[in-house]
Design an enzyme around this catalytic site. Structure first.
Site, PDB file in Angstrom:
ATOM      1  N   GLY A  28       0.807  -1.215   0.000  1.00 37.16           N
ATOM      2  CA  GLY A  28       0.000   0.000   0.000  1.00 37.16           C
ATOM      3  C   GLY A  28       0.839   1.263   0.000  1.00 37.16           C
TER       4      GLY A  28
ATOM      5  CE  LYS B 188      23.721  -7.122  14.750  1.00 37.73           C
ATOM      6  NZ  LYS B 188      23.499  -8.598  14.726  1.00 37.73           N
TER       7      LYS B 188
ATOM      8  CG  HIS C 192       1.931  14.843  53.442  1.00 35.97           C
ATOM      9  ND1 HIS C 192       2.626  15.600  52.522  1.00 35.97           N
ATOM     10  CD2 HIS C 192       1.758  15.641  54.524  1.00 35.97           C
ATOM     11  CE1 HIS C 192       2.862  16.800  53.019  1.00 35.97           C
ATOM     12  NE2 HIS C 192       2.339  16.856  54.227  1.00 35.97           N
TER      13      HIS C 192
ATOM     14  CD  GLU D  66      -0.077  22.511  46.797  1.00 38.63           C
ATOM     15  OE1 GLU D  66      -0.115  22.506  45.552  1.00 38.63           O
ATOM     16  OE2 GLU D  66       0.831  23.048  47.447  1.00 38.63           O
TER      17      GLU D  66
END
Length: 423
Positions: free
Chosen positions: A44, A142, A280, A332
């Site tokens: 293709g 490689k 925490h 936060e």
């Protein structure tokens, strides 16, 4: 002399192209052809390049073998792999067997993951396992001291620039080879993970193979002097921190992500409107109620001091009244399935407040947990046990009241996620 040639730019005169993702391939081929580069191609890809008016040599013309077995066998031939793997020391053998050097391989692989995501049947899925492509990439990688390997259409433009300057240098070829090896490693990892599911493997795997896409660097790691990156699992499509969208706020940090993840995990234990506040990694406030505002206020009352600067998760859309309450003290970050436009407008006044949108949480499920140790990893299945009062036997002399039983069941859901001391 050979070492100097390896370090220098490698001129490109002959290229093999075999790609599944054909974006940009016609433009690339045209520009290469204009530079006088011979293009060899398959199936293709060859058809698409040829139909654009660019000269291309079909791979079967090189090998004198047709593509066969419905395209399963195309490039697996010594005249192709010899051209890719040949070294200077192999020149006599290459000449004796009429093997011409291939300077660049441009290849990306069959869309196995896309087929798996679409839920195609197992027979069709097996046909999306690429054989020749990974072999081409490994061979070119490689032999990267002499051959350039390209897997990403996003690299086409700069590669064309380098070819016009005389070819790619060794460092560029090394970078492309690493990218190629990671491409094939990711591909194989996805295949074995998907087939483990399709084949019904239930136990934890006998060997561990991971694949993830790295985020931009996080704000910092566990401490400000540590760098950190979050890698999202390519195979995890369910609602999660990885699949949430950051709507606003400062760049996320390592600790932020841990807290968001913990907050979301606890939240998913509850069906009623619920708010979870985490600090925490530990819950410092969890409450369920008739609406999110009441739940949030209940969670804050658990421990107002610890709630300061925490991460909050919600299992319903956050509206303006809740948003106004949240911004009245420092937080936060927030994660919720969605936010009203008015809520986002209120949050926008707090530029640093991190807002994550998880989307619909209906399909949430916990993945096995992975933890690194020095020299290895610990993997355990997700804790999906949910204790119900109806499953319990009361052995105390005094039978608990309904309120006490309800509170006990609520507490069990929270304590399941506690890492250390929590309120």
């Amino acid at each position: 002399m050979e070492e100097k040639e390896e370090l220098s730019r490698q001129t490109i005169s002959r290229v093999l192209i075999s790609v599944s993702d054909k974006s940009g391939i016609v433009d690339l081929s045209r520009k290469m052809s204009e530079m006088g580069i011979e293009i060899i191609s398959t199936g293709g890809t060859s058809k698409k390049i040829s139909e654009s008016g660019v000269s291309v040599r079909p791979v079967e013309e090189v090998t004198n073998f047709p593509e066969m077995m419905d395209g399963r066998v195309k490039t697996l031939h010594p005249l192709i792999f010899g051209g890719i793997l040949g070294r200077n020391s192999d020149k006599e053998q290459m000449k004796a067997h009429n093997i011409d050097k291939i300077d660049m391989v441009i290849c990306n692989l069959y869309p196995f993951k896309a087929a798996a995501d679409q839920g195609v049947d197992l027979y069709s899925l097996i046909e999306e396992i690429d054989i020749g492509g990974p072999s081409l990439l490994r061979a070119a990688s490689k032999n990267h001291t002499r051959v350039s390997v390209v897997t990403d259409p996003g690299d086409y433009n700069w590669i064309l620039d380098e070819i016009s300057k005389g070819g790619l240098n060794l460092k560029q070829r090394q970078d492309l080879a690493l990218k190629s090896f990671r491409h094939t490693a990711e591909y194989d990892t996805i295949i074995q993970s998907v087939l483990a599911q399709r084949f019904g493997e239930e136990d934890l795997p006998p060997s561990l193979h991971l694949t993830g896409i790295g985020s931009p660097s996080l704000r910092y790691g566990e401490n400000p002097h540590q760098s950190s990156v979050f890698y999202s699992d390519l195979l995890h499509s369910a609602p999660s921190i990885a699949n949430s969208v950051q709507v606003q706020g400062k760049q996320l940090s390592y600790n932020n992500l841990l807290d968001f993840d913990a907050a979301l995990a606890i939240l998913m234990e509850f069906d009623a409107p619920t708010a979870v506040i985490v600090k925490h990694n530990n819950p410092c406030g969890v409450a369920s109620s008739g609406n999110l505002l009441e739940a949030y206020n209940g969670a804050v009352r658990t421990d107002p001091q610890s709630a300061f600067g925490g991460i909050i998760s919600f299992n319903r859309e956050v509206d303006s009244s809740l948003a106004r309450e949240i911004v009245s003290s420092f937080k936060e970050g927030i994660i919720a399935p969605s936010y009203s436009a008015e809520a986002l407008e209120i949050f926008s006044a707090k530029k640093n407040l991190r807002i994550l949108e998880s989307g619909n949480l209906e399909d949430y499920h916990r993945s096995p947990s992975l933890r690194s140790l020095d020299g290895g990893w610990l993997l355990q299945e997700a804790d999906e046990v949910c204790i119900s009062i109806s499953d319990c036997k009361i052995v105390s002399k005094r039978k608990p009241t309904d309120d006490e039983l309800e509170g006990l069941e609520f507490g069990w859901k929270v304590v399941k996620h506690v890492k250390s001391n929590a309120i």
